[in-house]
Design an enzyme around this catalytic site. Structure first.
Site, short mmCIF file in Angstrom:
data_model
loop_
_atom_site.label_atom_id
_atom_site.label_comp_id
_atom_site.label_asym_id
_atom_site.label_seq_id
_atom_site.Cartn_x
_atom_site.Cartn_y
_atom_site.Cartn_z
N GLY A 122 35.45 -85.16 28.09
CA GLY A 122 34.94 -85.04 29.62
C GLY A 122 34.98 -83.84 30.97
CB ALA A 123 36.96 -82.77 32.46
CG HIS A 140 32.78 -79.51 27.61
ND1 HIS A 140 32.79 -79.26 28.97
CD2 HIS A 140 33.65 -79.53 26.92
CE1 HIS A 140 34.24 -80.18 28.71
NE2 HIS A 140 34.77 -79.67 27.06
CG ASP A 182 39.92 -76.13 22.21
OD1 ASP A 182 41.05 -75.53 23.22
OD2 ASP A 182 39.07 -76.17 22.47
CD GLN A 200 40.50 -78.95 19.14
OE1 GLN A 200 41.01 -79.82 19.58
NE2 GLN A 200 38.77 -79.03 19.47
CB VAL A 202 31.22 -70.42 28.07
CG1 VAL A 202 30.44 -70.21 29.40
CG2 VAL A 202 30.11 -71.04 26.74
CG LEU A 242 33.53 -71.49 31.29
CD1 LEU A 242 32.35 -72.42 31.75
CD2 LEU A 242 33.92 -70.84 32.77
#
Ligand code: AMP
Length: 280
Positions: free
Chosen positions: A32-33, A38, A151, A154, A177, A185
């Site tokens: 989220g956020a 995203h 990430d 990850q 991005v 970001l």
């Protein structure tokens, strides 16, 4: 309004109907956020699958400190609004019990790749990630999943996990991005005090300089001390790591003698920032 699903039974019913109709299903897992990083994954997913599920779950198991978990920004309504223009088919926001029901006792652990970089400084973090991501892959039954190169470790760990466990899903990486000043970001950028925010792009700047020097044949041994000093000068309190690694498999490198990635984690203004860029 995008439909918000909160339990796995409802999610499964929806996905079963889509698959029965012969449609491919994509998933974008998030905490989220939501920001443009995203949303770039969501955009890629809408182009790469017939149906798209965005998951929002602030996963307690991947936080190392209670305060980090407590301070993590939660903006569910704004997140749902941001997804409307993309026409995603479902937003899955599971309650804690949908993911970790009473008596939950299983952990997914990837060896090797998780003992380095962030894994060395955040014990248990990647076990939390692979445990929740394997559950989200299985609960959504998605054919494809989109993750950010932001990430990078990850992304590698999740790919390994899906391969090793024969989860039939294709894991797709998307470019990082950035803000106009080069800062990658991150939801955690919201937590940066103004002066730290102004200084934070120094990390990406130093990394781009190093990447150029490495591409020109210089070695990490020659470059690291200067870069660390420059980051300290810019106001970074602590550099956790600044390493050159093989793009595939993450072996430690001194020179960019094969496709490589420069990765860093450092603290500024009480916030831990990570970044990475391709070299060579
Ligand atoms: P998070 O909500 O931080 O767990 O991130 C969810 C997904 O968004 C992960 O696959 C991240 O790698 C990806 N992501 C986060 N920041 C960015 C960014 N700046 N650019 C591209 N992808 C990102």
């Amino acid at each position: 309004m995008t439909e918000i699903l909160r339990d796995k039974a409802a999610l499964r019913a929806r996905v079963t109907a889509w698959k029965r109709a012969g449609e491919t299903v994509g998933v974008v897992p998030t905490m989220g956020a939501l920001h443009q990083g995203h949303l770039s994954l969501v955009q890629a997913a809408t182009a790469g699958a017939d149906r798209v599920i965005v998951t929002i779950f602030v996963n307690p198991k991947q936080f190392n400190t209670p305060s980090d978990l407590e301070n993590y920004p939660r903006t569910e309504h704004a997140d749902a609004d941001k997804l409307v223009p993309f026409g995603v088919d479902a937003v899955y926001v599971p309650g804690p019990d949908e993911i970790y029901p009473d008596g939950f006792a299983t952990s997914v652990h990837v060896e090797g790749l998780t003992g380095i970089l962030c894994g060395a400084f955040r014990p248990g973090h990647f076990d939390g990630v692979t445990t929740v991501v394997s559950k989200l892959f299985l609960q959504t039954g998605a054919d494809r999943a989109w993750f950010g190169e932001k990430d990078y470790q990850q992304l590698q760990v999740v790919r390994r996990m899906a391969r090793d466990l024969d989860i039939p899903i294709e894991v797709i990486g998307c470019p990082t991005v950035r803000e106009p000043d080069g800062l990658a970001l991150s939801s955690r950028n919201l937590l940066l005090p103004a002066d730290a925010r102004a200084r934070a792009p120094a990390m990406g700047r130093e990394m781009r300089g190093m990447a150029e020097a490495l591409t020109a044949g210089r070695s990490m041994a020659e470059l690291t001390a200067h870069a660390s000093a420059a980051l300290a000068q810019a106001g970074f309190d602590k550099v956790e790591y600044l390493e050159l690694r093989a793009a595939d498999g993450l072996a430690l490198l001194d020179r960019a003698d094969r496709p490589a990635r420069l990765l860093a984690a450092a603290w500024i203004g009480g916030v831990r920032l990570i970044d990475n860029i391709a070299v060579g």
